[in-house]
Design a protein around this motif. Structure first.
Motif, PDB file in Angstrom:
ATOM      1  N   GLY B 124     -11.150  37.748  19.029  1.00 46.14           N
ATOM      2  CA  GLY B 124      -9.756  37.461  19.121  1.00 46.14           C
ATOM      3  C   GLY B 124      -8.529  36.873  19.716  1.00 46.14           C
ATOM      4  O   GLY B 124      -7.599  37.305  20.240  1.00 46.14           O
ATOM      5  N   ALA B 303      -5.532  34.786  15.326  1.00 50.53           N
ATOM      6  CA  ALA B 303      -6.104  36.255  16.190  1.00 50.53           C
ATOM      7  C   ALA B 303      -6.769  36.726  13.933  1.00 50.53           C
ATOM      8  O   ALA B 303      -7.478  36.695  13.594  1.00 50.53           O
ATOM      9  CB  ALA B 303      -6.810  37.221  16.348  1.00 50.53           C
ATOM     10  N   LYS B 304      -5.236  37.017  14.016  1.00 49.82           N
ATOM     11  CA  LYS B 304      -5.331  37.978  12.313  1.00 49.82           C
ATOM     12  C   LYS B 304      -6.045  37.477  10.691  1.00 49.82           C
ATOM     13  O   LYS B 304      -6.312  37.150   9.580  1.00 49.82           O
ATOM     14  CB  LYS B 304      -4.335  38.555  11.854  1.00 49.82           C
ATOM     15  CG  LYS B 304      -3.952  39.547  13.051  1.00 49.82           C
ATOM     16  CD  LYS B 304      -4.632  40.703  12.773  1.00 49.82           C
ATOM     17  CE  LYS B 304      -4.350  41.191  14.868  1.00 49.82           C
ATOM     18  NZ  LYS B 304      -5.651  42.643  15.046  1.00 49.82           N
ATOM     19  N   LEU B 305      -6.211  36.235  11.486  1.00 43.80           N
ATOM     20  CA  LEU B 305      -7.006  34.598  10.259  1.00 43.80           C
ATOM     21  C   LEU B 305      -7.874  34.365  10.428  1.00 43.80           C
ATOM     22  O   LEU B 305      -8.714  33.430   9.171  1.00 43.80           O
ATOM     23  CB  LEU B 305      -5.668  32.978   9.633  1.00 43.80           C
ATOM     24  CG  LEU B 305      -4.474  34.030   9.187  1.00 43.80           C
ATOM     25  CD1 LEU B 305      -3.021  32.902   9.212  1.00 43.80           C
ATOM     26  CD2 LEU B 305      -4.920  34.517   8.246  1.00 43.80           C
ATOM     27  N   GLU B 306      -8.851  34.591  11.455  1.00 43.43           N
ATOM     28  CA  GLU B 306     -10.125  33.548  11.948  1.00 43.43           C
ATOM     29  C   GLU B 306     -11.084  34.208  11.111  1.00 43.43           C
ATOM     30  O   GLU B 306     -12.119  33.299  10.578  1.00 43.43           O
ATOM     31  CB  GLU B 306     -10.261  33.466  13.174  1.00 43.43           C
ATOM     32  CG  GLU B 306     -10.738  35.487  13.758  1.00 43.43           C
ATOM     33  CD  GLU B 306     -11.369  35.067  15.152  1.00 43.43           C
ATOM     34  OE1 GLU B 306     -11.625  34.297  15.700  1.00 43.43           O
ATOM     35  OE2 GLU B 306     -10.695  36.607  15.888  1.00 43.43           O
ATOM     36  N   GLU B 307     -11.231  35.440  10.517  1.00 37.57           N
ATOM     37  CA  GLU B 307     -11.741  35.593   9.484  1.00 37.57           C
ATOM     38  C   GLU B 307     -11.891  35.197   8.120  1.00 37.57           C
ATOM     39  O   GLU B 307     -13.553  34.859   7.595  1.00 37.57           O
ATOM     40  CB  GLU B 307     -12.040  37.351   8.626  1.00 37.57           C
ATOM     41  CG  GLU B 307     -10.955  37.703   8.477  1.00 37.57           C
ATOM     42  CD  GLU B 307     -10.531  39.205   7.796  1.00 37.57           C
ATOM     43  OE1 GLU B 307     -11.563  39.644   6.987  1.00 37.57           O
ATOM     44  OE2 GLU B 307      -9.281  40.064   7.842  1.00 37.57           O
TER      45      GLU B 307
END
Lengths: 430, 335
Positions: B124, B303-307
């Motif tokens: 994150g 960070a909110k897209l790294e998954e």
């Protein structure tokens, strides 16, 4: 064209201004380059240390090169012991450092300079004859290189760029090894540890960090050896050089930053990378600096000895700007007629580093026929030896391309090597 | 044996290296007093002194470049690059000097330098703190590139890297720093060579090649697949340059199917190299084309897209289905 100052030049236009000066008025260009290369004192310092400080009164009204910049000084503001006319000038801060350089020692420096110039010309000829792929001539920089290199001890260590062939000569590099890399038979010329000099880095400024790290190692070892980084005016704008000065200052590393300001980075004049004298940068890092006539072998020797002495005493790095002039092309592939003003080049011919030593020796009755004959013979013999060595260099065997990538043979490279051997064998069988 | 986190196992490895060889020095940003931003050098400056564990100015080229000079002087520096995305100012020194000096000087100059780089995403973080730049270095002849996936390897491989006379870029999977495991700190260094891949799980159906942070993910995928009756052989490459192709080849000859997964972007990545090399070596043993599960060819995202960017168990299993010829996300895909 009258004298101009940087103060009247719009900031973003400095590069263009330099180029225009080149086209229009070479002598003015040189004067102005020197103008911006000077400051109040020849020896620059920011703290208490042993480098003598010369306090001079500016001979002209102060000029401002940028808001807050300090006034520039007279154009001849470089440390000098030997004038172009061959007159030995006294300098209270420097004389002691060359007190041991008598006529015999001077003759030896003279001989070195003549030999390296002869070698340099021979290498240029070898390139023109197709025997070398490339050569970076040092013509004009003999005093800067010989004077500094001869001041070193055997256990000092040099990290240089690619034009320091006179330094390499003084370190004892084999004459064939000088041209090996330029003939393309190897990627570098000699064993660094055998002569106390790393083989050149071609990446501009990279070696200054190596020198600094080496010097940090000297401190750890408790040794009083010194690392010397040779680089040019162009390199001073590289990040590595600036990082090297940061590290050297904070770790108090025994390193000498020896900058040969030969006025050009290929075609770009020093004014493109510096609006103040290069020597002025170092004090900002906490490194005292000296600005020296790079064509004066005595002044260069004195300055280098001062720097070495500081380093050995544990006082850390020193920056030397040796103001000189690259009289030849950047390399044999370059065409300096596109950017060099012949009048400027002419002026620098008159400041020849060898001629002034000749004149001094002559005035002392030491430029005898025997001396010149012996020196010429030595130079010719060295050139012949280098030529013989060069012509004897053969292309290495094909499979040696795989050697020394790692410290031990590796299975995956052995596989590629084996496959290429099979490929080559196919032609032999045919 | 001791139970250590991966980070602590690295610290222990550094401590051993500093004790074993007086020429080993540790240098980098914040590695001294602070103990490193991930605390990998925690306590080392206190115990070995600031001459051997040196805080440096913030200048990555300066760190690597001065380390090269120390190598000339006979030292064996271990430098820390604080984050993966910070290595690029040092890229020039690594590629033009570190990698080439031994070759350039025909063996006269050795550069026994270890460059530690925390790498990879999943924490994150902001930009430049989650990247996987290994392919830049595996493409550079003269460098060795390794990575660890568990505490034991972290400890042993770091010591092996430091002892190695070649320059080694040592990638540390930062999201696994807190993974715990048993570590034998007295394990002999010459038991398993650093460049040898490790078979993590045995399986007969698919070879799944990975390294670093995704080894744990791959094992999770193998466990999930086992429930479906699919045997996945997970290989932990450990060494990214050289790659232990022999071990990969042996496994693929057995399973006939190859999936490669890494966090780094796909184009020009290690997956491409392994797929090509294995195809060259044992094409007729492959039942299906090799498949790659990688980061997308985009800059590392927010960070909110790294998954979505990072390979996970489901994406890996989808590729496993593909090489098995089973129903998968691309079945009927007309793109």
């Amino acid at each position: 064209m009258g004298r101009r100052s940087l103060a009247v030049v719009p900031w973003p236009d400095i590069g263009q201004w330099c180029l225009e000066l080149h086209k229009s008025d070479g002598a003015a260009m040189e004067r102005n380059m020197l103008r911006q290369d000077v400051s109040r004192t020849a020896v620059r310092t920011s703290a208490d240390h042993r480098v003598p400080v010369t306090d001079r009164t500016p001979q002209e009204p102060p000029l401002r090169v940028s808001p807050g910049a300090e006034p520039a000084g007279p154009p001849d503001d470089v440390l000098q012991l030997l004038t172009p006319e061959g007159v030995r000038r006294s300098h209270a801060d420097l004389d002691d450092w060359v007190a041991d350089v008598g006529d015999d020692e001077l003759a030896a420096l003279y001989e070195d300079m003549v030999v390296v110039r002869r070698l340099d010309l021979e290498a240029t000829a070898l390139q023109r004859q197709g025997e070398l792929g490339l050569w970076p001539p040092l013509l004009g920089q003999e005093a800067a290189q010989v004077g500094s290199a001869r001041a070193l001890r055997r256990d000092d260590f040099v990290f240089s760029s690619y034009r320091e062939n006179a330094v390499a000569y003084c370190r004892g590099v084999d004459l064939t090894d000088l041209v090996r890399v330029w003939r393309g038979t190897t990627a570098s010329g000699w064993d660094p540890f055998a002569v106390g000099m790393a083989t050149p880095t071609i990446i501009i400024g990279a070696q200054t960090l190596h020198a600094t790290g080496y010097a940090m190692g000297c401190v750890k070892d408790g040794a009083d050896s010194v690392a010397v980084a040779y680089f040019g005016d162009g390199a001073t704008s590289e990040g590595d050089v600036n990082e090297a000065m940061v590290f050297a200052a904070t770790f108090r590393a025994p390193v000498v930053f020896f900058c040969q300001n030969n006025q050009f980075a290929i075609s770009e004049p020093v004014g493109l990378v510096a609006v103040r004298p290069l020597a002025d940068r170092a004090p900002g890092f906490g490194i005292p600096s000296l600005r020296v006539d790079g064509n004066d072998v005595l002044a260069v020797t004195a300055a280098t000895r001062i720097a070495l002495d500081r380093a050995r005493r544990g006082e850390g790095p020193t920056f030397i700007e040796a103001v000189t002039y690259r009289r030849g092309p950047h390399t044999t592939s370059d065409d300096p007629t596109r950017y060099v003003d012949p009048a400027v080049a002419e002026e620098w011919c008159a400041k020849d580093p060898i001629l002034r030593v000749e004149r001094l020796l002559e005035s002392r009755g030491r430029l005898t026929a025997e001396l010149t004959a012996a020196v010429t013979e030595h130079a010719d013999a060295a050139a012949a030896e280098m030529r013989r060595g060069c012509l004897g260099l053969e292309a290495p065997p094909p499979l040696s391309v795989f050697d020394h990538v790692y410290t031990a043979p590796t299975s995956w490279l052995e596989r590629q090597k084996s496959q290429y051997a099979a490929y080559l064998a196919m032609f032999e069988e045919a | 044996m001791a139970t250590l986190t991966l980070a602590a196992a690295l610290t222990s490895g550094l401590r051993h290296a500093l004790e074993d060889d007086p020429k080993v020095v540790v240098m980098g940003e914040d590695v001294g007093r602070l103990g490193g931003v991930f605390r990998v050098t925690d306590g080392l400056q206190k115990d070995f002194g600031p001459d051997r564990v040196m805080d440096t100015p913030l200048a990555e080229s300066g760190i690597v470049g001065t380390a090269v000079g120390l190598c000339y002087r006979g030292y064996r520096p271990v430098v820390e690059i604080q984050f993966d995305g910070f290595v690029f100012p040092a890229f020039d020194q690594l590629v033009t000097q570190v990698a080439k000096l031994h070759y350039r000087t025909r063996g006269a100059v050795r550069v026994p330098l270890t460059v530690r780089i925390p790498y990879g995403g999943g924490i994150g973080a902001v930009e430049h703190h989650s990247e996987s730049p290994e392919a830049y270095f595996t493409h550079t002849s003269g460098l060795r590139v390794v990575t660890c996936s568990n505490p034991q390897d972290a400890h042993t491989m770091l010591r092996q890297a430091i002892a190695c006379d070649d320059p080694v870029v040592f990638f540390e999977p930062k999201r696994r720093y807190w993974t715990k495991g048993e570590v034998d700190t007295d394990a002999p260094l010459d038991d398993v060579p650093m460049e040898q891949a490790r078979v993590v799980t045995r399986g007969d159906d698919v070879t799944l090649v990975t390294y670093g942070p995704l080894v744990a993910t791959a094992v999770d995928a193998a466990l999930a697949a086992r429930e479906d009756g699919i045997g996945i052989e997970v290989l932990d490459l450990r060494s990214l340059s050289p790659v232990d192709l022999a071990t990969v080849e042996e496994s693929v000859r057995h399973t006939g199917r190859l999936v490669i997964t890494h966090e780094a972007q796909q184009h020009g990545g290690l997956g491409a190299e392994i797929a090509a090399s294995i195809t060259e070596r044992c094409f007729f043993h492959l039942e299906q084309p090799p498949a790659r599960v990688t980061g997308f060819d985009v800059p590392y995202p927010a960070a909110k897209l790294e998954e979505h960017f990072l390979p996970d168990v489901d994406r890996i299993l989808d590729a496993v289905d593909r090489v098995l010829g089973r129903q998968n996300s691309l079945t009927g895909w007309k793109g």
